[in-house]
Design a protein around this motif. Structure first.
Motif, PDB file in Angstrom:
ATOM      1  N   TRP A   3      37.725  84.795  13.731  1.00 16.07           N
ATOM      2  CA  TRP A   3      38.373  86.062  14.045  1.00 16.07           C
ATOM      3  C   TRP A   3      39.711  86.253  13.344  1.00 16.07           C
ATOM      4  O   TRP A   3      40.166  87.381  13.150  1.00 16.07           O
ATOM      5  N   GLU A  74      48.206  85.189  21.263  1.00 17.53           N
ATOM      6  CA  GLU A  74      47.061  84.841  20.416  1.00 17.53           C
ATOM      7  C   GLU A  74      45.757  85.338  21.048  1.00 17.53           C
ATOM      8  O   GLU A  74      44.871  85.861  20.359  1.00 17.53           O
ATOM      9  N   LEU A  75      45.650  85.180  22.363  1.00 11.77           N
ATOM     10  CA  LEU A  75      44.469  85.702  23.060  1.00 11.77           C
ATOM     11  C   LEU A  75      44.395  87.217  22.936  1.00 11.77           C
ATOM     12  O   LEU A  75      43.316  87.793  22.792  1.00 11.77           O
ATOM     13  N   MET A  78      43.132  88.031  19.497  1.00 11.75           N
ATOM     14  CA  MET A  78      41.702  87.765  19.438  1.00 11.75           C
ATOM     15  C   MET A  78      40.920  88.901  20.110  1.00 11.75           C
ATOM     16  O   MET A  78      39.921  89.397  19.588  1.00 11.75           O
ATOM     17  N   THR A  79      41.407  89.306  21.265  1.00  7.25           N
ATOM     18  CA  THR A  79      40.744  90.386  22.000  1.00  7.25           C
ATOM     19  C   THR A  79      40.766  91.679  21.197  1.00  7.25           C
ATOM     20  O   THR A  79      39.777  92.430  21.176  1.00  7.25           O
ATOM     21  N   TYR A 142      40.761  84.602  31.192  1.00  8.14           N
ATOM     22  CA  TYR A 142      40.163  83.664  30.243  1.00  8.14           C
ATOM     23  C   TYR A 142      40.365  82.226  30.715  1.00  8.14           C
ATOM     24  O   TYR A 142      39.501  81.376  30.524  1.00  8.14           O
ATOM     25  N   ARG A 146      37.468  79.285  31.887  1.00  9.31           N
ATOM     26  CA  ARG A 146      37.417  77.890  31.436  1.00  9.31           C
ATOM     27  C   ARG A 146      37.509  76.912  32.595  1.00  9.31           C
ATOM     28  O   ARG A 146      36.729  75.953  32.676  1.00  9.31           O
ATOM     29  N   ASP A 154      36.048  80.895  22.582  1.00  7.53           N
ATOM     30  CA  ASP A 154      36.433  82.253  22.198  1.00  7.53           C
ATOM     31  C   ASP A 154      35.259  83.220  22.186  1.00  7.53           C
ATOM     32  O   ASP A 154      35.427  84.400  22.506  1.00  7.53           O
ATOM     33  N   GLN A 157      34.697  84.433  25.616  1.00  2.00           N
ATOM     34  CA  GLN A 157      35.683  85.453  25.948  1.00  2.00           C
ATOM     35  C   GLN A 157      35.324  86.781  25.283  1.00  2.00           C
ATOM     36  O   GLN A 157      35.481  87.853  25.878  1.00  2.00           O
ATOM     37  N   ALA A 158      34.807  86.681  24.058  1.00  6.06           N
ATOM     38  CA  ALA A 158      34.402  87.889  23.345  1.00  6.06           C
ATOM     39  C   ALA A 158      33.255  88.589  24.077  1.00  6.06           C
ATOM     40  O   ALA A 158      33.182  89.814  24.126  1.00  6.06           O
ATOM     41  N   ASP A 223      29.079  78.643  19.138  1.00  3.73           N
ATOM     42  CA  ASP A 223      29.494  79.946  19.666  1.00  3.73           C
ATOM     43  C   ASP A 223      28.421  80.578  20.551  1.00  3.73           C
ATOM     44  O   ASP A 223      28.712  81.087  21.644  1.00  3.73           O
TER      45      ASP A 223
END
Length: 284
Positions: A3, A74-75, A78-79, A142, A146, A154, A157-158, A223
């Motif tokens: 990503w 960072e999350l 990514m989102t 998130y 976990r 990730d 989360q996606a 993934d």
């Protein structure tokens, strides 16, 4: 999931920081962004978050609580990347059908925030509000995935983000409104069964997006297993057994672990949203 360096969406409203004005998109950093869906936070409690929102009600602005950490940013990045990827995918699919895709806004917040569906709470996890066509995420969920749901990674989360975008698709196509109307004319058990079909379709839409990402060579080893694990972790049966020790099928609103896994995989097979009709099959 690859990503970093990818396009970030401009449809992100950041309400997390105490001194950050509302309505600004996440700044562009060196890393790209990601995100995606499929698990509604209300699942955590075995309750439909949309119903919770309607019951809670409320108003006012967001309620930020702590400073934003680099890890949190960072999350967020990514989102934002994941949201951008869903925009590309759904623009393409809507264009193929002769339609125009209307992009949703994704709101990042901490603790609680106002929505057109009532007061959004972090405990609900990610959710979609059809009244304002916005997705709401407290990124601490998130961590819950976990540590409490056993769904790290990730791409897991996606999947969450993609699932919520799936609910936006249902709003644009009129599916959600049709289901709500049908629910008003039936008993609670049948209304719950309709909710299950709606959620499973959103899972399938998330899988179709995942297929697109796979075709773009954006997935890494492990993934797909992450996303499949997330789909299984949030089944009504598993969550009820964990929270109350028993399972009450008539109260299911999102589907069993097996059903959620099945429909996410259905979407992943060839990336065709037309394969996601959970309403025409006898047993979804």
């Amino acid at each position: 999931m690859r990503w970093r360096g990818q396009r970030q969406s401009r449809n992100v409203e950041d309400r997390r920081g105490q001194r950050r004005p509302l309505g600004l998109p996440i700044p562009r950093g060196k890393g790209g962004l990601i995100g995606l869906a499929v698990i509604l936070g209300g699942l955590y409690f075995g309750v439909d978050p949309a119903l919770l929102l309607m019951l809670v009600g409320g108003g006012g602005g967001g309620t930020p609580t702590t400073a934003v950490s680099p890890q949190d940013d960072e999350l967020a990045q990514m989102t934002s990347v994941v949201l951008a990827d869903t925009e590309t995918f759904w623009h393409q699919k809507f264009a193929e059908a002769g339609k125009t895709y209307q992009e949703p806004t994704l709101v990042l917040y901490r603790g609680s925030t106002s929505t057109h569906c009532g007061r959004g709470q972090a405990a609900m996890g990610p959710f979609y509000c059809p009244a304002d066509q916005q997705i709401y995420i407290d990124l601490s969920f998130y961590d819950d995935m976990r540590t409490q749901l056993g769904a790290p990674g990730d791409f897991a989360q996606a999947y969450v983000v993609a699932h919520e975008v799936g609910h936006h698709i249902q709003t644009l196509l009129g599916t959600s409104a049709e289901v709500r109307q049908r629910q008003q004319a039936v008993g609670q058990a049948e209304a719950n069964a309709l909710s299950v079909r709606l959620e499973l379709q959103a899972d399938c839409y998330a899988g179709a997006w995942g297929h697109y990402l796979m075709q773009q060579n954006r997935l890494e080893p492990g993934d797909i297993e992450e996303a499949l694990g997330a789909a299984q972790a949030i089944g009504d049966d598993r969550l009820q057994r964990r929270s109350q020790g028993t399972v009450v099928p008539d109260s299911f609103t999102h589907g069993t672990s097996a059903q959620r896994l099945k429909w996410f995989q259905r979407g992943m097979e060839n990336g065709n949203p037309a394969d996601c009709d959970t309403f025409s099959v006898a047993q979804p």
